[in-house]
Design an enzyme around this catalytic site. Sequence first.
Site, PDB file in Angstrom:
ATOM      1  N   GLY A  55       0.816  -1.202   0.000  1.00  0.00           N
ATOM      2  CA  GLY A  55       0.000   0.000   0.000  1.00  0.00           C
ATOM      3  C   GLY A  55       0.849   1.250   0.000  1.00  0.00           C
ATOM      4  N   SER A  56       0.298   2.350  -0.491  1.00  0.00           N
ATOM      5  CA  SER A  56       0.954   3.651  -0.326  1.00  0.00           C
ATOM      6  C   SER A  56       0.672   4.168   1.082  1.00  0.00           C
ATOM      7  CB  SER A  56       0.435   4.637  -1.362  1.00  0.00           C
ATOM      8  OG  SER A  56       0.867   4.275  -2.653  1.00  0.00           O
ATOM      9  N   GLY A  57       1.314   5.275   1.421  1.00  0.00           N
ATOM     10  CA  GLY A  57       1.120   5.866   2.734  1.00  0.00           C
ATOM     11  C   GLY A  57       2.195   5.470   3.725  1.00  0.00           C
ATOM     12  N   HIS A  58       3.156   4.657   3.268  1.00  0.00           N
ATOM     13  CA  HIS A  58       4.252   4.208   4.135  1.00  0.00           C
ATOM     14  C   HIS A  58       5.587   4.819   3.716  1.00  0.00           C
ATOM     15  CE1 HIS A  58       1.396   1.370   5.654  1.00  0.00           C
ATOM     16  NE2 HIS A  58       1.276   0.762   4.489  1.00  0.00           N
ATOM     17  N   HIS A  74      -1.067   0.440   9.566  1.00  0.00           N
ATOM     18  CA  HIS A  74      -2.312   0.956   9.003  1.00  0.00           C
ATOM     19  C   HIS A  74      -3.255   1.331  10.139  1.00  0.00           C
ATOM     20  CE1 HIS A  74      -0.643  -2.218   6.379  1.00  0.00           C
ATOM     21  NE2 HIS A  74      -0.808  -1.317   5.452  1.00  0.00           N
ATOM     22  N   ASP A 104      -2.255  -8.023   0.218  1.00  0.00           N
ATOM     23  CA  ASP A 104      -0.993  -8.033  -0.518  1.00  0.00           C
ATOM     24  C   ASP A 104      -0.636  -9.449  -0.946  1.00  0.00           C
ATOM     25  OD1 ASP A 104      -0.990  -5.716   1.472  1.00  0.00           O
ATOM     26  OD2 ASP A 104       0.692  -5.167   0.187  1.00  0.00           O
TER      27      ASP A 104
END
Lengths: 334, 334
Positions: free
Chosen positions: A57-60, A222, A113
């Site tokens: 995921g993005s945001g990391h 998350h 994932d």
Amino acid sequence: MQNKQKFVNDPVNVVPEMLEGLVLANPDTLEWVPEFNIIHVKGGADSARVAVIQGSGSGHEPAHVMAVGKGMLDAAVPGNVFAAPSMDQCLACIRLMNGPGGVVYIVNNYQGDRMNWDMAQEMAEMEGVKVGRVLIDDDVSVQDSSYTTGRRGVAGNFFAIKAMGAASQRGASLEELVAMGEKVNANVRSMGVSLSGCRPPAKDEPIFTLADGEMEFGVGIHGEPGRARLATKPADEIMADVFALVAGDLPLKQGDRVAVMVNGLGGTPIGELYLLYRKAAMLCAESGFEIVRNYVGEYCTALEMNGFSLTLLRLDAELEELLAAPAEVPIRVF
Amino acid sequence: MQNKQKFVNDPVNVVPEMLEGLVLANPDTLEWVPEFNIIHVKGGADSARVAVIQGSGSGHEPAHVMAVGKGMLDAAVPGNVFAAPSMDQCLACIRLMNGPGGVVYIVNNYQGDRMNWDMAQEMAEMEGVKVGRVLIDDDVSVQDSSYTTGRRGVAGNFFAIKAMGAASQRGASLEELVAMGEKVNANVRSMGVSLSGCRPPAKDEPIFTLADGEMEFGVGIHGEPGRARLATKPADEIMADVFALVAGDLPLKQGDRVAVMVNGLGGTPIGELYLLYRKAAMLCAESGFEIVRNYVGEYCTALEMNGFSLTLLRLDAELEELLAAPAEVPIRVF
């Protein structure tokens, strides 16, 4: 209107606009495949090497698009914020980075994932591509979690990237790279603590909130719940608790050599991370663990979450050498 | 009890504990003088060179203690959070880093910092020390501010450090270093925007608060008010406004070569900084400015403030070369 306290445009475009900024800032080293959100080393992996890739995921960020570079990842293929890349994205990335020796992907242990990568791997293998997989599950906080069967994969992932990226540069085979990634995963443990939630760009509200004086002990990247919601306490005491759980989960003994990472989760000033590192270094000294390399800063974040994680990696001579190998990432410190 | 949402111990010890963490993480390159909060390159500056030093408030990390290293600052001497270093600290740092050619300090334009450095300079000169001064005032937001007569010094300061640090390594004299710093300051402009305040460790409350949907346009790095408190808008529009004011304050013309910095103020995810850089790069292209070097990340922060600043530096051949020179800082990206 959403996202009033974020520097974004239409939330739908957050990831592509971030990636476009990244390649505009790194025109000599990175390329972008907009259709699939793929960021890869310019010109692709040289075909003599087995490429190492990751998608999550993005945001990391900086994980994983800002870990693409020589001696690190050959490509990253992020999904939307806190969402796995699609099977199509994963497959496109495998195809693009495939060479005669195959391609190896790293995946953090989240159901979304894993599922999409599994399917992409199957599809690629049906096309005759040799695909290797390394699963990361370094988070000692909880056994199962919101989106996970088994432990979550968090900041320890960085060390798999670094070791495998360096090994790939030295000509390691697919099997050797998978073995190297599995060795890292067997010897790395992490745990996080947060003092705030965070708010994905497409949401009006934080994914969770904490009152003044509360902390989430064992938080996921998350915002997944940890072991307990506890009263905050002095940083040294928090670090001591985290250190005991992380170190206690590894077969560490006096005299062992370790790498230590104090990773910021996005909203914590770097000064506080060094204050936390101070205590971690003291605890290593008391335990007889020799810190060979240390990492203080942001490596794997949860948007603007105020929190940190501690990662310990038990080293051997091979890992030490790979961690010390040269690498390039699109982050400039001077 | 204070600081429930910060990773600190007793707020009184925040700065020394951060500095202790920093030297524990960098035992081979940094030394710490606890009595005066001085962080300096290990072994001190070699006496053949003129040392470059800086002292300002803490809470802006990595500025300036994490800018100490070969080719950057020889020493930094921070005060408490958002407080100038004392005259005694400044004088101790001058004495410690002095060599046959003298010593040059960089000071951001705040009354407290200037006063203490001025006094320390006078005292040192009475002792026969040759002292040079470079004043930074790159912030175009406001003419005078809460703690300032004249413009504030903010993230543009980084470029003075980098250029002067590199010039010092090449054997520049005190006069040449001062001239170099003044050239940087004459060609660098910055402006910041915030979507939140921040909370010093010794305070119960943020130094200011913004409602959802408000931004401080032209914010200072200690939370000083900017030009106006405005309604938030899409990131591209915010960047366009900031870019116009920053670029418009420099004698830039088509074909000029520039360095561009999108600096995070502490609490903003790096993904958003790259999204903002995307627009800055587009605006440079439209204006005919060629970006030779870019910097996206945290260089000068305001604790956990959610905000960014844009800095543009107009380059010449000499500055380009100095920015590209090798350097070492205690921040590890791999």
